[in-house]
Write a protein that holds these residues in place. Structure first.
Motif, PDB file in Angstrom:
ATOM      1  N   ARG A 178      -1.559  77.531  76.827  1.00 38.40           N
ATOM      2  CA  ARG A 178      -0.773  76.579  77.617  1.00 38.40           C
ATOM      3  C   ARG A 178       0.575  76.423  76.949  1.00 38.40           C
ATOM      4  N   PHE A 179       1.610  76.366  77.725  1.00 35.49           N
ATOM      5  CA  PHE A 179       2.977  76.179  77.271  1.00 35.49           C
ATOM      6  C   PHE A 179       3.497  77.435  76.580  1.00 35.49           C
ATOM      7  N   LYS A 180       4.791  77.612  76.637  1.00 33.42           N
ATOM      8  CA  LYS A 180       5.353  78.899  76.191  1.00 33.42           C
ATOM      9  C   LYS A 180       5.478  79.055  74.687  1.00 33.42           C
ATOM     10  N   ASP A 181       5.591  77.941  73.940  1.00 33.45           N
ATOM     11  CA  ASP A 181       5.749  78.083  72.491  1.00 33.45           C
ATOM     12  C   ASP A 181       5.246  76.839  71.764  1.00 33.45           C
ATOM     13  N   GLU A 182       5.254  76.911  70.442  1.00 31.49           N
ATOM     14  CA  GLU A 182       4.744  75.816  69.612  1.00 31.49           C
ATOM     15  C   GLU A 182       5.551  74.534  69.804  1.00 31.49           C
ATOM     16  N   LYS A 183       6.839  74.654  70.048  1.00 32.69           N
ATOM     17  CA  LYS A 183       7.682  73.469  70.264  1.00 32.69           C
ATOM     18  C   LYS A 183       7.197  72.691  71.489  1.00 32.69           C
ATOM     19  N   GLU A 184       6.893  73.390  72.579  1.00 32.03           N
ATOM     20  CA  GLU A 184       6.405  72.715  73.778  1.00 32.03           C
ATOM     21  C   GLU A 184       5.021  72.108  73.545  1.00 32.03           C
ATOM     22  N   ARG A 185       4.164  72.828  72.834  1.00 36.14           N
ATOM     23  CA  ARG A 185       2.828  72.297  72.544  1.00 36.14           C
ATOM     24  C   ARG A 185       2.932  71.031  71.693  1.00 36.14           C
ATOM     25  N   SER A 186       3.786  71.044  70.686  1.00 34.69           N
ATOM     26  CA  SER A 186       3.965  69.883  69.816  1.00 34.69           C
ATOM     27  C   SER A 186       4.531  68.703  70.610  1.00 34.69           C
ATOM     28  N   SER A 187       5.500  68.982  71.463  1.00 33.39           N
ATOM     29  CA  SER A 187       6.094  67.936  72.296  1.00 33.39           C
ATOM     30  C   SER A 187       5.048  67.316  73.222  1.00 33.39           C
ATOM     31  N   HIS A 188       4.205  68.152  73.798  1.00 26.80           N
ATOM     32  CA  HIS A 188       3.140  67.663  74.675  1.00 26.80           C
ATOM     33  C   HIS A 188       2.208  66.727  73.894  1.00 26.80           C
ATOM     34  N   GLY A 189       1.806  67.128  72.693  1.00 24.05           N
ATOM     35  CA  GLY A 189       0.933  66.296  71.868  1.00 24.05           C
ATOM     36  C   GLY A 189       1.554  64.946  71.545  1.00 24.05           C
ATOM     37  N   GLN A 190       2.843  64.947  71.227  1.00 21.68           N
ATOM     38  CA  GLN A 190       3.533  63.692  70.922  1.00 21.68           C
ATOM     39  C   GLN A 190       3.583  62.784  72.157  1.00 21.68           C
ATOM     40  N   LEU A 191       3.841  63.377  73.320  1.00 16.96           N
ATOM     41  CA  LEU A 191       3.897  62.594  74.555  1.00 16.96           C
ATOM     42  C   LEU A 191       2.521  62.030  74.915  1.00 16.96           C
ATOM     43  N   LEU A 192       1.451  62.766  74.624  1.00 12.59           N
ATOM     44  CA  LEU A 192       0.100  62.236  74.853  1.00 12.59           C
ATOM     45  C   LEU A 192      -0.142  60.996  73.993  1.00 12.59           C
ATOM     46  N   GLY A 201     -23.648  73.303  70.998  1.00 10.25           N
ATOM     47  CA  GLY A 201     -23.412  72.525  69.797  1.00 10.25           C
ATOM     48  C   GLY A 201     -22.801  73.348  68.679  1.00 10.25           C
ATOM     49  N   GLY A 202     -22.101  72.645  67.803  1.00 12.29           N
ATOM     50  CA  GLY A 202     -21.500  73.294  66.647  1.00 12.29           C
ATOM     51  C   GLY A 202     -20.103  73.828  66.886  1.00 12.29           C
ATOM     52  N   VAL A 203     -19.464  73.445  68.001  1.00 11.82           N
ATOM     53  CA  VAL A 203     -18.117  73.941  68.280  1.00 11.82           C
ATOM     54  C   VAL A 203     -17.125  72.800  68.416  1.00 11.82           C
ATOM     55  N   SER A 204     -15.853  73.148  68.189  1.00  7.80           N
ATOM     56  CA  SER A 204     -14.733  72.244  68.442  1.00  7.80           C
ATOM     57  C   SER A 204     -13.841  72.896  69.481  1.00  7.80           C
ATOM     58  N   ILE A 205     -13.390  72.089  70.423  1.00  7.56           N
ATOM     59  CA  ILE A 205     -12.444  72.561  71.434  1.00  7.56           C
ATOM     60  C   ILE A 205     -11.153  71.820  71.178  1.00  7.56           C
ATOM     61  N   GLY A 206     -10.121  72.582  70.830  1.00  4.22           N
ATOM     62  CA  GLY A 206      -8.845  71.987  70.444  1.00  4.22           C
ATOM     63  C   GLY A 206      -8.120  71.309  71.588  1.00  4.22           C
ATOM     64  N   GLU A 207      -7.240  70.394  71.214  1.00  8.08           N
ATOM     65  CA  GLU A 207      -6.430  69.633  72.152  1.00  8.08           C
ATOM     66  C   GLU A 207      -5.751  70.541  73.166  1.00  8.08           C
ATOM     67  N   GLY A 208      -5.716  70.099  74.417  1.00  9.21           N
ATOM     68  CA  GLY A 208      -4.951  70.777  75.449  1.00  9.21           C
ATOM     69  C   GLY A 208      -5.543  72.071  75.967  1.00  9.21           C
TER      70      GLY A 208
END
Length: 191
Positions: free
Chosen positions: A167-181, A130-137
């Protein structure tokens, strides 16, 4: 391949079996989204409130007994424990811990909550306190013990869990993944 094809359960029984498994496993203050799957022997409950998103799978013999939230598309392996750290008071003088104040009999505290983002994979036999957050992806390696927050799109392992990759090589890919989700959620769950 869909879940009904992978299952050994005949497709005509699949919905009834899933519904029965949910009724056996889920209790007390839990709200589940669409396409929730739970394995044999799993226990899912919350002292105050747990919200589980869409397309979530909890593996066999896992225990989720904590307040908080689990996002869409989360995979929780077998034997995982997501539990509070302060479920029983330990500082009540003269009262044995077995009789001490239980988390459900007091107001919720921040350390009672676990928030898990979308598209997280929690490996078998992991423990999340308890008391933790696990970020997306994020990916939680098998057997990890998570005692502090995990940044989005991180891969963590060990006891205590530590970041070993992304996960993923850079912030652009991570952001794109989030948008697609987000788009996928809109497509799958519109009525």
């Amino acid at each position: 391949m869909d879940n009904e094809t992978r299952s050994m359960i005949p497709s005509w029984m699949y919905g009834a079996i899933r519904s029965l498994m949910r009724r056996i496993s889920v209790h007390g203050n839990v709200v589940v989204g669409k396409n929730f799957r739970v394995g044999r022997g799993a226990i899912v409950g919350a002292p105050h409130e747990l919200r589980i998103g869409n397309d979530v799978a909890i593996g066999p013999r896992s225990v989720v007994q904590v307040n908080g939230s689990i996002g869409d598309y989360v995979l929780i392996g077998m034997h995982v424990q997501i539990i509070g750290r302060e479920d029983h008071e330990i500082s009540e003088i003269g009262i044995p811990m077995t009789f001490a104040t239980w988390v459900g009999n007091r107001r919720a505290r921040p350390r009672d909550v676990v928030d898990i983002g979308r598209d997280v994979w929690i490996g078998a036999s992991s423990i999340i306190l308890g008391g933790v957050s696990i970020g997306e992806g994020s990916v939680i390696g098998a057997g990890a013990v998570v005692t502090r927050d995990v940044p989005s799109y991180s891969i963590v392992v060990g006891n205590p869990a530590r970041v070993v990759g992304r996960r993923f090589k850079d912030e652009k890919e991570r952001s794109s993944h989030g948008q697609l989700l987000t788009e996928l959620s809109g497509q799958r769950h519109t009525d």
